[in-house]
Design an enzyme around this catalytic site. Structure first.
Site, short mmCIF file in Angstrom:
data_model
loop_
_atom_site.label_atom_id
_atom_site.label_comp_id
_atom_site.label_asym_id
_atom_site.label_seq_id
_atom_site.Cartn_x
_atom_site.Cartn_y
_atom_site.Cartn_z
N ARG A 224 0.85 -1.19 0.00
CA ARG A 224 0.00 0.00 0.00
C ARG A 224 0.88 1.23 0.00
O ARG A 224 1.97 1.23 0.62
CB ARG A 224 -0.89 0.03 1.26
CG ARG A 224 -1.98 -1.01 1.28
CD ARG A 224 -3.09 -0.72 0.27
NE ARG A 224 -4.12 -1.75 0.27
CZ ARG A 224 -4.21 -2.76 -0.61
NH1 ARG A 224 -3.31 -2.88 -1.57
NH2 ARG A 224 -5.19 -3.62 -0.53
N HIS A 272 -1.11 0.33 -9.86
CA HIS A 272 -1.75 -0.65 -8.96
C HIS A 272 -2.34 -1.82 -9.76
O HIS A 272 -3.56 -2.05 -9.74
CB HIS A 272 -2.82 0.03 -8.11
CG HIS A 272 -3.15 -0.76 -6.85
ND1 HIS A 272 -3.53 -0.16 -5.68
CD2 HIS A 272 -3.15 -2.09 -6.61
CE1 HIS A 272 -3.77 -1.10 -4.76
NE2 HIS A 272 -3.53 -2.28 -5.32
C1 OXD Z 1 -5.31 -6.36 -3.17
C2 OXD Z 1 -4.81 -5.33 -4.11
O1 OXD Z 1 -5.39 -6.11 -1.97
O2 OXD Z 1 -4.95 -5.51 -5.34
O3 OXD Z 1 -5.65 -7.45 -3.66
O4 OXD Z 1 -4.28 -4.31 -3.68
#
Ligand code: OXD
Length: 309
Positions: A224, A272
């Protein structure tokens, strides 16, 4: 027996078809239309709006559409005492392993320098470092961390892992706690962040952590954005201590167009996409969990709400 689907990032039609192909009897509602709210037993969610899970009297499970669950805990009006499950899916894990391996190998074979030389039309031979001399540290050693560690060990990298609490692993050296964190950083030429985001891991990749890494180390973040202090990373790269970074996640997503990461020559930015949930692969786990909670049994891949993962 119905599922309420809430996600702007995933395709509801694909999910409806994938679930119906396994069990046509299961009801499927797409938020904000929850049909008969009393029929909803599972909420299948990715970044749902706060409060959207209230008013479902028979809700028995909040099922994440991804491996992470931090997005669920961001809802201050989460219904109390409803279990939460993460997705543990072989296809998602495979994609993550593939992506991280790509980043590690690119750094190991210095694709950044090779590309830089190419742009200057410079025939520059950059000899590879022996793979066994490349030390990789993995922060977070759950399903995806372990699969990544095994792949990198099989390629010949020297891999170590770190978790907050003690863990045992086969071919991979393990560290834990704050002393272990420092030890792992000191020995990581390539650092991979695969941690869950909780209060204790927020901002863990900061100026102090970067200074602890060996000179020329490289940082890969696929967990993250909030694990990493972006200004500290830029400073550590720009002052020459770190050789660069490969980032799939950011504080603000989409990454604003004026953000310095976009054009930084030593930073790879991807939007992402390291692991994207595939409905046809993950649907069976959702149905399995729905059937378990329907008959009062414990669902799989439960999250401990007291620790947040
Ligand atoms: C997940 C993401 O948590 O794609 O799967 O960030």
């Amino acid at each position: 027996m119905s599922i309420l689907f809430i996600s702007k990032a995933d395709n509801p039609t694909e999910w409806q078809q994938a679930l119906a192909s396994l069990d046509p009897e299961i009801g499927f509602q797409v938020w904000p239309d929850s049909g008969k709210p009393e029929d909803i037993e599972v909420a299948l969610v990715w970044k749902h709006p706060p409060g959207a899970l209230l008013g479902l009297p028979n809700l028995k499970l909040i099922q994440s559409l991804g491996a992470g669950v931090d997005h669920i805990f961001m809802d201050p009006r989460l219904p109390k005492n409803v279990p939460i499950a993460r997705l543990v899916d072989a296809e998602l894990t495979r994609q993550m392993v593939e992506y991280v391996t790509l980043a590690v190998l690119s750094r190991h074979r210095r694709l950044d320098l090779i590309r830089g030389a190419q742009l200057l039309r410079d025939w520059q031979v950059i000899p590879p470092v022996p793979i066994s001399c490349s030390r990789v540290g993995i922060l977070g050693f759950g399903e995806i961390g372990r699969a990544t560690g095994n792949t990198l060990v099989n390629l010949g990298f020297k891999v170590a892992s770190w978790t907050r609490t003690p863990h045992t692993v086969g071919a991979v050296a393990s560290y834990h706690g704050s002393e272990g964190f420092t030890s792992l950083l000191q020995k990581s030429d390539i650092l991979i962040c695969l941690l869950p985001l909780i209060a204790k891991t927020r901002g863990l990749l900061n100026a102090e952590a970067f200074a602890t890494l060996p000179t020329d180390a490289y940082v890969i973040n696929v967990a993250r954005g909030a694990h990493l202090i972006e200004q500290d990373l830029l400073a550590a790269i720009d002052n020459g201590h770190l050789s660069g970074a490969w980032l799939d996640v950011f504080d603000a997503e989409p990454l604003p167009s004026n953000h310095p990461f976009w054009a930084h020559p030593k930073i790879v930015v991807t939007p992402h996409l390291a692991g994207l949930t595939v409905a046809s692969s993950a649907a069976s786990q959702v149905i399995h969990n729905l059937r378990l909670v329907h008959i009062g049994k414990t669902p799989q891949n439960l999250v401990d709400p007291t620790v947040g993962y």
